[in-house]
Design an enzyme around this catalytic site. Structure first.
Site, PDB file in Angstrom:
ATOM      1  N   ASN A 134      -4.618  -5.194  -3.246  1.00 11.27           N
ATOM      2  CA  ASN A 134      -5.692  -6.145  -3.567  1.00 11.27           C
ATOM      3  C   ASN A 134      -6.861  -6.115  -2.606  1.00 11.27           C
ATOM      4  O   ASN A 134      -8.013  -6.019  -3.026  1.00 11.27           O
ATOM      5  CB  ASN A 134      -5.139  -7.570  -3.628  1.00 11.27           C
ATOM      6  CG  ASN A 134      -6.194  -8.569  -4.053  1.00 11.27           C
ATOM      7  OD1 ASN A 134      -6.590  -8.630  -5.217  1.00 11.27           O
ATOM      8  ND2 ASN A 134      -6.701  -9.346  -3.092  1.00 11.27           N
ATOM      9  N   HIS A 187      -0.837  -3.792  -9.596  1.00 11.19           N
ATOM     10  CA  HIS A 187      -1.363  -5.080  -9.149  1.00 11.19           C
ATOM     11  C   HIS A 187      -0.866  -6.224 -10.034  1.00 11.19           C
ATOM     12  O   HIS A 187       0.000  -7.003  -9.626  1.00 11.19           O
ATOM     13  CB  HIS A 187      -2.894  -5.019  -9.129  1.00 11.19           C
ATOM     14  CG  HIS A 187      -3.539  -6.226  -8.530  1.00 11.19           C
ATOM     15  ND1 HIS A 187      -4.895  -6.422  -8.540  1.00 11.19           N
ATOM     16  CD2 HIS A 187      -3.032  -7.318  -7.901  1.00 11.19           C
ATOM     17  CE1 HIS A 187      -5.189  -7.565  -7.938  1.00 11.19           C
ATOM     18  NE2 HIS A 187      -4.075  -8.138  -7.547  1.00 11.19           N
ATOM     19  N   HIS A 217       1.521 -10.319  -9.478  1.00 15.10           N
ATOM     20  CA  HIS A 217       1.191 -11.595 -10.131  1.00 15.10           C
ATOM     21  C   HIS A 217       2.200 -11.972 -11.222  1.00 15.10           C
ATOM     22  O   HIS A 217       2.792 -13.053 -11.212  1.00 15.10           O
ATOM     23  CB  HIS A 217      -0.205 -11.506 -10.768  1.00 15.10           C
ATOM     24  CG  HIS A 217      -1.322 -11.470  -9.799  1.00 15.10           C
ATOM     25  ND1 HIS A 217      -2.071 -12.573  -9.478  1.00 15.10           N
ATOM     26  CD2 HIS A 217      -1.844 -10.442  -9.076  1.00 15.10           C
ATOM     27  CE1 HIS A 217      -2.998 -12.246  -8.604  1.00 15.10           C
ATOM     28  NE2 HIS A 217      -2.893 -10.962  -8.336  1.00 15.10           N
ATOM     29  N   HIS A 273       1.268  -7.116  -2.554  1.00 13.79           N
ATOM     30  CA  HIS A 273       0.009  -7.591  -3.124  1.00 13.79           C
ATOM     31  C   HIS A 273      -1.167  -7.282  -2.211  1.00 13.79           C
ATOM     32  O   HIS A 273      -2.238  -6.854  -2.675  1.00 13.79           O
ATOM     33  CB  HIS A 273       0.075  -9.091  -3.398  1.00 13.79           C
ATOM     34  CG  HIS A 273      -1.200  -9.620  -3.980  1.00 13.79           C
ATOM     35  ND1 HIS A 273      -2.117 -10.316  -3.228  1.00 13.79           N
ATOM     36  CD2 HIS A 273      -1.719  -9.538  -5.232  1.00 13.79           C
ATOM     37  CE1 HIS A 273      -3.149 -10.649  -3.989  1.00 13.79           C
ATOM     38  NE2 HIS A 273      -2.934 -10.191  -5.213  1.00 13.79           N
TER      39      HIS A 273
END
Length: 909
Positions: free
Chosen positions: A762, A566, A571, A758
């Site tokens: 998520n 993740h 990110h 993502h």
């Protein structure tokens, strides 16, 4: 270079024979006159008289630069859309500055527009003089305010290439778009998509420039726009000096030197990035002062800079407000630790866990505690007419469908293929499995999972070697990643760690069966190596030990998921792409326009993460097994495993042995496990993205030579490698952008990571980890059989359930993480989804690109239907069955809230 006419404010002439001077706010008497004039206006408005006249003449807004009046011209009307909430603030009160702003608004002198020609002046060879006009507010409706202005444009002015906007207000405004239309026919002539905050000229003297929706490669830039194109990039790069202000639009790089706080006791942390020991991607530079104890570290502050346009919208802020998030991520731990409960206390029984979703958790009456009350409004209920406060969580979908599923081995295995960390499982390619670590330091390299164990657990239906040959053995292997940190972590209070391997067998029914878990403690100066293989068992002791071993590896998988699959791979790795895009690609560049929507909100959410999630003492360090070593582990993973070329889904599947290349198969791949929901659905999304990008690239780069000669594109990619991912800049696997295929693959990979990758890791977090026994973030105690002489073994044999509960997170760890996962799993109402319609899609004005994008959207809607059908297919046993959570994470679209589906364009949460 910009000409004086373009960089300096122009002299604006009024058509009235008399001059009207705006009052100087610094003069008390003139301010009084201003207030009187404003009051007079209000009185006239009440009487139905809404115009303002300057003595004998009416003030006009439109100004044409130049001394000669052209014989032929066209009248244009400009319609501006400004986000209303910013303007509403200007009318809230009659403070001195607000009075001035109100008056300027009423006079139509709040926004100055200057039309820019795409052509150079044929006589001087410099930029043509701009055509200026003030915009006046004409309406306000709900969430937006409209402004209008009029221009008289000479027919020899040339094509309009953009507009300068000067904000004369004393407050910033958000300009959404500007449309130029023929004043006579009403036909739209030019569209300019802005979607940007504009600072007052008193704050930022530089005029803001916005280009039309026409896209240009650098060598195609109209002559009248070339210097502006370069100048705008220079402004966004900055000079790398000083501390950034919240109003800045500057993008620059720095290491992760702000995770720790060396000036506070126990909060020093290593700098990630810029060293061989801890390589890492780069973040956005903030320029804060240096730490006193460690000059290489940056001091921390209450706010973390991001360029102004990277901030959340008002709608997003309501869902993810600063006060709410700060309460959850910062005030939570100290408040709870001081007053609410014993932070070392776990849940006494499983009934107390289910109470969190049913009756709720009663918050003790302690003055000054606002932690639970401010977690997330949706999960906090104040009981009417009762002083007691109750914390109640939504029931996660997994628990709602089947509250016993987390205990089953089949579900434990299924989630490696259809859960929230489908990036960990890999094919076993040889036996025995071997470590790459130094055996002199870390113990035996050969796995303790022997062929005898394997053959016994698969009931002798084939040999272990045959299972390898037929691709029936799979592993989730955290042995080498975690083993070097075992003793470091064990030296900390309230946690433990092992190196681990979890082995699975693919049955004839196409589902995975867990057959062995290996836990290892490396040797130390005071103790020899300890390792043990746990297997499913029918006897009581063996069955409970198996449950405890699963709890340990689930905690390992939770850490790997949050820190690597993740945070690191989405990110953290995407932020350098964002910075390089703004620094090297002009906003009129077609690749900027393709990528920009996939970067929405990412820098802001990353700043929040640095502020409270991944920082020293933050949620990750307080609630995940590695504790203060968590971010170090993500650096180790970046060093050992991250490669840009393998971030593409097909390449990732091949690397893990989960697929093989097959030109005859759909997507050019054949999956090793046919029913692998993440891969099945993910490949549909990957192929749809790639098809769209291929058409886009072919349109703007019909010849590969244009890719090689695109100076901005090549500078962008060079900066991604050498500055954004500088610690890996010399790796041979970086692609070269020299063909349509290489550019398509590169851009598809970036878009995939920012959107579907993502989404996959998520938006299912609350559904699967909201019931923390299914995915505990930490294992707090050792396996009781590790030391046969301790009371822990005795207690385990007497009441094994207590040992399992003691392994799970504490009450405060569990509830804080649950609250955060609920927030992170939530789609905001202003979410923009892959393939969906959104403001600023510049290619919609190009018929060829609009048709291609429409095909992309249609394909995503088709994929949505395919996924729904797959979830209803009883043959798909890894996504369809009694009490099973269907696999929806790759469904492109979603409503707001916690839905377990939807692929936003960007990493927006």
């Amino acid at each position: 270079m910009l000409t004086p006419q373009m960089t300096k404010p122009q002299i604006n002439h009024c058509y009235s024979p008399r001059l009207f001077f705006l009052p100087n706010s610094r003069s008390a008497c003139k301010l009084e006159r201003t207030q009187l004039l404003y009051q007079s206006y209000c009185l006239r408005k009440n009487r139905g008289l809404t115009s303002i006249r300057c003595m004998a003449g009416e003030m006009k807004g439109a100004i044409v630069q130049g001394t000669s009046k052209p014989t032929e011209s066209t009248k244009l009307k400009a319609i501006l859309t400004v986000r209303a909430s910013t303007v509403e603030r200007l009318l809230d009160n009659l403070s001195p500055t607000q009075v001035l702003d109100n008056l300027q608004d009423l006079l139509g002198r709040s926004l100055l527009l200057e039309l820019i020609s795409s052509e150079l002046d044929p006589e001087s060879g410099s930029e043509k003089k701009t055509i200026s006009a003030y915009a006046r507010k004409v309406s306000q409706d709900g969430g937006e305010t409209k402004y209008e202005s009029s221009f008289t444009v000479p027919n020899n002015f040339g094509e309009i290439g953009g507009v300068f906007v000067t904000n004369v207000y004393h407050n910033e405004i958000f300009l959404q778009d500007l449309i130029l239309q023929n004043d006579k026919t009403g036909a739209a002539a030019t569209t300019i998509s802005c979607n940007s905050w504009i600072q007052p000229k008193s704050v930022s003297p530089d005029k803001r420039v916005f280009f039309t929706t026409k896209s240009y490669l650098p060598d195609q830039t109209p002559s009248g726009l070339k210097s502006l194109r370069n100048h705008e990039l220079e402004l966004k790069r900055g000079d790398g000096k000083g501390e950034r202000k919240s109003t800045d639009r500057i993008y620059d790089y720095d290491t992760y030197n702000d995770l720790g706080d060396p000036d506070s006791e126990g909060r020093a942390r290593p700098i990630l990035g810029g060293t061989k020991v801890f390589p890492y991607p780069r973040r956005c530079r903030t320029g804060r002062p240096q730490s006193k104890k460690d000059p290489k570290s940056e001091t921390r502050s209450s706010t973390f800079y991001v360029p102004r346009d990277e901030d959340f919208s008002k709608v997003k802020q309501l869902q993810f407000s600063t006060t709410t998030l700060t309460s959850v991520l910062q005030a939570a731990l100290p408040s709870a630790q001081s007053f609410v409960i014993d932070t070392k206390s776990g849940f006494p029984n499983f009934n107390e866990i289910t109470v969190l979703y049913n009756e709720g958790f009663q918050i003790p009456k302690v003055d000054g505690i606002g932690f639970f009350q401010t977690l997330i409004p949706r999960i906090y209920d104040a009981i009417q007419d009762v002083s007691d406060k109750i914390l109640r969580f939504d029931v996660p979908e997994m628990l709602e469908r089947d509250r016993f599923s987390w205990l089953r081995d089949e579900e434990f295995a299924r989630q490696t293929l259809a859960g929230i960390n489908p990036y960990a499982i890999q094919l076993v390619k040889e036996l025995p499995m071997k470590s790459k670590l130094d055996p002199a330091i870390y113990g035996a390299a050969q796995s303790a999972i022997t062929t005898d164990i394997i053959e016994k657990e698969i009931n002798g239906i084939m040999t272990a070697e045959e299972a390898v040959h037929h691709k029936r053995l799979f592993v989730v292997d955290y042995h080498d990643l975690l083993l070097p940190y075992v003793h470091k972590v064990r030296a900390l209070e309230g946690t433990t760690l092992y190196g681990s391997r979890s082995l699975f067998f693919l049955t004839d029914e196409g589902i995975l069966k867990p057959i062995a878990i290996e836990l290892t403690r490396p040797p130390s100066p005071t103790a020899p190596e300890w390792r043990h293989v746990f297997v499913p068992s029918s006897d009581s002791t063996g069955s409970w030990l198996w449950k405890l071993a699963k709890a340990q590896v689930c905690a390992h998988d939770s850490g790997h998921h949050e820190l690597i699959s993740h945070w690191l791979r989405t990110h953290c790795s995407v932020e350098p792409y964002i910075i390089a895009t703004h620094r090297q690609l002009s906003e009129m560049h077609p690749i900027y326009r393709l990528l920009h929507r996939h970067f929405r909100y990412t820098m802001k959410i990353n700043a929040f993460a640095r502020q409270a999630l991944i920082s020293a003492g933050g949620i990750i360090e307080s609630s995940f097994s590695p504790l203060k070593y968590s971010m170090e582990l993500s650096s180790v993973a970046y060093d050992q495993t991250w490669r840009f070329d393998l971030e593409a889904l097909p390449a990732d599947l091949i690397r893990r042995g989960m697929a093989v290349e097959d030109p005859t198969a759909e997507h050019g791949l054949k999956l090793v496990i046919d029913d692998y929901p993440f891969a099945n659905d993910g490949l549909l999304i990957w192929s749809a993205i790639k098809k769209w990008v291929q058409e886009y690239i072919s349109h703007y780069y019909p010849d590969s030579a244009q890719i090689k000669s695109d100076t901005e594109l090549q500078a962008w990619w060079h900066e991604v490698r050498t500055r954004g991912h500088a610690d890996k800049k010399d790796e041979p696997w970086w692609p070269t952008l020299d063909t349509q295929e290489s550019l398509t693959q590169t851009l598809t990979t970036i878009i995939w990571v920012a959107s579907a990758h993502h989404a996959a890791v998520n938006f299912g977090q609350y559904d699967y980890a909201g019931f923390f026994p299914n995915r505990p973030t930490i294992a707090r105690i050792n396996i009781p059989t590790e030391d046969m002489t301790t009371d822990q073994l005795k207690n385990f044999l007497q009441k094994p359930e207590d040992t399992l509960l003691d392994s799970f997170p504490t009450q405060i760890q569990a509830t804080v993480v649950m609250a955060v996962l609920n927030l992170l799993s939530t789609h905001s109402s202003d979410e923009e989804y892959l393939g969906g319609q959104a403001a600023g899609l510049t290619w919609l004005n190009d018929p060829v690109m609009k048709a291609a994008y429409d095909r992309f959207y249609a394909r995503l809607k088709e994929i949505e239907g395919i996924i729904d059908a797959r979830n209803l297919d009883p043959k798909s046993r890894n996504r369809s069955g009694a009490g099973m959570v269907p696999y929806k994470l790759m469904k492109p679209f979603s409503d707001a809230g916690v839905t377990g589906m939807g692929i936003p364009n960007s990493i927006s949460i």
